[in-house]
Design an enzyme around this catalytic site. Structure first.
Site, PDB file in Angstrom:
ATOM      1  N   GLU A  82       0.834  -1.071   0.001  1.00  0.00           N
ATOM      2  CA  GLU A  82      -0.057   0.082  -0.036  1.00  0.00           C
ATOM      3  C   GLU A  82       0.727   1.382  -0.035  1.00  0.00           C
ATOM      4  O   GLU A  82       1.802   1.376   0.926  1.00  0.00           O
ATOM      5  CB  GLU A  82      -0.746  -0.025   1.484  1.00  0.00           C
ATOM      6  CG  GLU A  82      -1.812   1.179   1.269  1.00  0.00           C
ATOM      7  CD  GLU A  82      -2.746   0.914   2.461  1.00  0.00           C
ATOM      8  OE1 GLU A  82      -3.160  -0.166   3.082  1.00  0.00           O
ATOM      9  OE2 GLU A  82      -3.346   1.994   2.909  1.00  0.00           O
ATOM     10  N   LYS A 268      -6.737  -0.423  11.950  1.00  0.00           N
ATOM     11  CA  LYS A 268      -6.257  -1.024  10.781  1.00  0.00           C
ATOM     12  C   LYS A 268      -5.205   0.059  10.026  1.00  0.00           C
ATOM     13  O   LYS A 268      -4.100  -0.542   9.689  1.00  0.00           O
ATOM     14  CB  LYS A 268      -7.362  -0.944   9.416  1.00  0.00           C
ATOM     15  CG  LYS A 268      -7.027  -1.488   8.118  1.00  0.00           C
ATOM     16  CD  LYS A 268      -6.577  -0.651   7.131  1.00  0.00           C
ATOM     17  CE  LYS A 268      -5.824  -1.139   5.749  1.00  0.00           C
ATOM     18  NZ  LYS A 268      -5.103  -0.397   5.194  1.00  0.00           N
ATOM     19  N   ASP A 284       4.653 -13.814  11.792  1.00  0.00           N
ATOM     20  CA  ASP A 284       3.380 -14.429  11.587  1.00  0.00           C
ATOM     21  C   ASP A 284       2.305 -13.166  11.728  1.00  0.00           C
ATOM     22  O   ASP A 284       1.935 -12.899  12.814  1.00  0.00           O
ATOM     23  CB  ASP A 284       3.055 -15.601  12.352  1.00  0.00           C
ATOM     24  CG  ASP A 284       1.595 -16.221  12.044  1.00  0.00           C
ATOM     25  OD1 ASP A 284       0.821 -15.672  11.392  1.00  0.00           O
ATOM     26  OD2 ASP A 284       1.536 -17.575  12.328  1.00  0.00           O
ATOM     27  N   HIS A 382     -12.097  25.813   7.912  1.00  0.00           N
ATOM     28  CA  HIS A 382     -11.518  27.062   7.555  1.00  0.00           C
ATOM     29  C   HIS A 382     -12.097  27.453   6.091  1.00  0.00           C
ATOM     30  O   HIS A 382     -12.623  28.467   6.032  1.00  0.00           O
ATOM     31  CB  HIS A 382      -9.982  26.891   7.066  1.00  0.00           C
ATOM     32  CG  HIS A 382      -9.387  27.111   8.448  1.00  0.00           C
ATOM     33  ND1 HIS A 382      -7.867  27.270   8.434  1.00  0.00           N
ATOM     34  CD2 HIS A 382      -9.567  26.556   9.857  1.00  0.00           C
ATOM     35  CE1 HIS A 382      -7.429  27.474   9.760  1.00  0.00           C
ATOM     36  NE2 HIS A 382      -8.264  26.802  10.520  1.00  0.00           N
TER      37      HIS A 382
HETATM   38  P1  NAD Z   1      10.235 -22.698  15.913  1.00  0.00           P
HETATM   39  O1  NAD Z   1       9.366 -24.153  15.927  1.00  0.00           O
HETATM   40  O2  NAD Z   1      10.976 -22.437  14.773  1.00  0.00           O
HETATM   41  O3  NAD Z   1      10.953 -22.901  17.519  1.00  0.00           O
HETATM   42  C1  NAD Z   1      11.696 -21.960  18.052  1.00  0.00           C
HETATM   43  C2  NAD Z   1      12.963 -22.774  18.532  1.00  0.00           C
HETATM   44  O4  NAD Z   1      14.092 -22.071  18.633  1.00  0.00           O
HETATM   45  C3  NAD Z   1      12.622 -23.434  19.818  1.00  0.00           C
HETATM   46  O5  NAD Z   1      12.255 -24.486  19.999  1.00  0.00           O
HETATM   47  C4  NAD Z   1      13.824 -22.971  20.650  1.00  0.00           C
HETATM   48  O6  NAD Z   1      14.590 -24.257  21.188  1.00  0.00           O
HETATM   49  C5  NAD Z   1      14.906 -22.456  19.694  1.00  0.00           C
HETATM   50  N1  NAD Z   1      15.461 -21.474  20.013  1.00  0.00           N
HETATM   51  C6  NAD Z   1      16.879 -20.991  19.784  1.00  0.00           C
HETATM   52  N2  NAD Z   1      17.506 -19.850  20.422  1.00  0.00           N
HETATM   53  C7  NAD Z   1      16.238 -19.296  20.907  1.00  0.00           C
HETATM   54  C8  NAD Z   1      15.995 -18.083  21.764  1.00  0.00           C
HETATM   55  N3  NAD Z   1      16.722 -17.166  22.045  1.00  0.00           N
HETATM   56  N4  NAD Z   1      14.658 -17.709  22.164  1.00  0.00           N
HETATM   57  C9  NAD Z   1      13.646 -18.988  22.055  1.00  0.00           C
HETATM   58  N5  NAD Z   1      13.981 -19.990  21.346  1.00  0.00           N
HETATM   59  C10 NAD Z   1      15.080 -20.345  20.745  1.00  0.00           C
HETATM   60  O7  NAD Z   1       9.188 -21.391  16.086  1.00  0.00           O
HETATM   61  P2  NAD Z   1       8.103 -20.879  17.169  1.00  0.00           P
HETATM   62  O8  NAD Z   1       8.532 -19.617  17.616  1.00  0.00           O
HETATM   63  O9  NAD Z   1       7.967 -22.106  18.131  1.00  0.00           O
HETATM   64  O10 NAD Z   1       6.840 -20.978  16.095  1.00  0.00           O
HETATM   65  C11 NAD Z   1       6.371 -20.158  15.451  1.00  0.00           C
HETATM   66  C12 NAD Z   1       5.907 -20.747  14.118  1.00  0.00           C
HETATM   67  O11 NAD Z   1       4.535 -21.334  14.518  1.00  0.00           O
HETATM   68  C13 NAD Z   1       5.497 -19.454  13.199  1.00  0.00           C
HETATM   69  O12 NAD Z   1       5.965 -19.823  11.921  1.00  0.00           O
HETATM   70  C14 NAD Z   1       3.967 -19.294  13.154  1.00  0.00           C
HETATM   71  O13 NAD Z   1       3.382 -19.039  11.727  1.00  0.00           O
HETATM   72  C15 NAD Z   1       3.773 -21.151  13.559  1.00  0.00           C
HETATM   73  N6  NAD Z   1       2.362 -21.421  14.055  1.00  0.00           N
HETATM   74  C16 NAD Z   1       1.477 -20.233  14.425  1.00  0.00           C
HETATM   75  C17 NAD Z   1       0.216 -20.777  15.285  1.00  0.00           C
HETATM   76  C18 NAD Z   1      -0.703 -19.495  15.755  1.00  0.00           C
HETATM   77  O14 NAD Z   1      -0.428 -18.459  15.746  1.00  0.00           O
HETATM   78  N7  NAD Z   1      -2.129 -19.951  16.154  1.00  0.00           N
HETATM   79  C19 NAD Z   1      -0.203 -22.093  15.324  1.00  0.00           C
HETATM   80  C20 NAD Z   1       1.061 -22.951  14.601  1.00  0.00           C
HETATM   81  C21 NAD Z   1       2.186 -22.707  14.279  1.00  0.00           C
END
Ligand code: NAD
Length: 398
Positions: A82, A268, A284, A382
């Site tokens: 946008e 928005k 996400d 104005h």
């Molecule tokens: P991920 O599964 O990639 O996990 C992150 C991993 O990084 C952890 O398991 C941890 O062991 C490791 N890690 C390394 N350094 C870290 C640090 N400093 N801090 C924290 N962890 C560290 O990612 P995630 O964040 O668990 O999941 C995000 C994904 O899940 C996104 O892609 C999202 O779109 C998706 N998702 C979203 C939903 C929802 O929002 N409802 C549902 C399911 C999946």
């Protein structure tokens, strides 16, 4: 520490290649990284991210200048289709700079995982048994991701809620409070909830159905505030005083505070800025959107995510608070080559810092929008006044 200003005068007048060079110099990108930014996501990389890939889809990546947040300068990469969003953010950040920029804060990065328990006769007794099993359940949750636990995160607490009246009868909902550190945490939390389910069934005597995180991340809040000196709002070229513009903006905000129809559009506009940074960093945006709007409705009536008012000196003071479940590790934040470099340009060290930058961008975007809307209203006022004066003059002459 290097002090660099994000007040890049005339940045917009350059061509994209020149701008890329300026940003690369500012953020200390290598030639290889510049080449990666030029190229973007390849089909092969995309093929590793989702299913049934046939191509890669590109969107413009712009950079908003002028952001000063907690006394530190940031360049803000924004991915959005946008027009006017990037310019609006940079303009508002310039206004905010006149008052010292943005001040931000955030809670610990705690997410909520939900475990739904059905088929219970005595919900109160089951609730108490689960709360009594707290230590055991938290320990089990912490066995699932030793990396996060080592980094100081992990399961923090349990909460057990009773939903007395649902279309499927009464049910008990266990909330697992989990500190995700620098990850968005959806997968981490889902994995922990799945691991707890058999124990939750054994302790409660019920049957577990859903085990998934909540996107209403109301324990993971980011906040930003700013004060715009009233003189900075003046538009002498249009004949508006700063006080007139500030008052118009407060009135524009009040409409959103009181009316959900206006609040939806107002919010928005805020999300125009936040989503663009969420996208740029490979986070996400559906999760962030869901959390923001659910939070805006938390009182039972959907309202504005921002607040605006005048301080004792008549300056315009604004603030924002919203859930921002974003990470700097995990998900696509490192898998997407551009997102990884965007994080380098931003220079954020933690997920909390990223969420605070996003809150400041959301507040800036809102400032730009209500300023433009209020100024239009003042302009019309104005004109009307002018027309009336003209009419008056004619009457007097006639
Ligand atoms: P991920 O599964 O990639 O996990 C992150 C991993 O990084 C952890 O398991 C941890 O062991 C490791 N890690 C390394 N350094 C870290 C640090 N400093 N801090 C924290 N962890 C560290 O990612 P995630 O964040 O668990 O999941 C995000 C994904 O899940 C996104 O892609 C999202 O779109 C998706 N998702 C979203 C939903 C929802 O929002 N409802 C549902 C399911 C999946």
């Amino acid at each position: 520490m290097v002090t660099r200003s994000s007040r890049l005068r005339g940045f917009y007048q350059h061509n994209p290649e020149e701008r890329l060079r300026i940003v690369a110099g500012w953020a200390g990108l290598t030639e290889e990284e510049v080449a990666i930014l030029r190229q973007g996501l390849s089909v092969a990389q995309g093929d590793k991210m989702i299913e049934n890939v046939v191509a890669a889809y590109a969107l413009p990546l712009g950079v908003a200048t002028n952001f000063l947040i907690n006394d530190r300068d940031y360049l803000i990469p924004m991915v959005i289709e946008e027009p006017s969003v990037v310019a609006g953010a940079g303009y508002a950040a310039r206004l905010a700079r006149a008052g010292g920029g943005f001040w931000t804060g955030s809670t610990e990065p705690e997410m909520i995982g939900q475990i739904q328990v059905l088929g219970l006769d005595d919900l109160q007794a089951a609730r108490q048994r689960l709360l009594d099993g707290r230590q055991r359940l938290l320990a089990l949750a912490n066995e699932q991701d030793p990396v996060i636990v080592r980094l100081g995160g992990g399961a923090r607490d349990l909460d057990v809620r009773i939903l007395d009246d649902t279309p499927a009868g009464p049910m008990l909902i266990l909330h697992l409070i989990y500190d995700c550190r620098d990850a968005m945490g959806a997968n981490v939390v889902n994995t922990a909830c799945e691991a707890l389910a058999p124990q939750v069934e054994a302790i409660s005597g019920g049957r577990v159905r859903l085990r998934i995180l909540s996107n209403l991340a109301d324990r993971r809040l980011a906040r930003a505030r700013t004060v715009i000196p009233v003189v900075a709002l003046a538009r002498p070229e249009d004949g508006f005083s700063g006080a007139e513009v500030a008052q118009g903006m407060v009135e524009a905000w009040a409409f959103a505070a009181a009316d959900p129809y206006r609040a939806a559009t107002h919010n928005k506009g805020i999300m125009n800025g936040i989503d663009a940074v969420v996208m740029a960093t490979g986070n996400d945006w559906r999760a962030v959107e869901a959390g923001a709007h659910a939070y805006a409705a938390r009182s039972g009536r959907y309202t504005s995510l921002t607040q605006w008012g005048r301080d004792v000196e008549g300056n315009l003071a604004g603030s924002i608070e919203l859930p921002l479940a974003v990470g700097i590790v995990g998900g696509a934040t490192r898998a997407h080559p551009t997102a990884k470099l965007v994080l380098k340009i931003l220079g954020v060290q933690t997920a909390r810092e990223l969420s605070e930058v996003m809150a400041a961008v959301g507040l800036a975007q809102n400032l730009a929008a209500i300023r433009a809307l209020a100024a239009e209203g003042i302009q019309r006022g104005h004109m009307r006044l002018h027309a009336r004066h003209l009419g008056q003059g004619e009457k007097e002459r006639g």
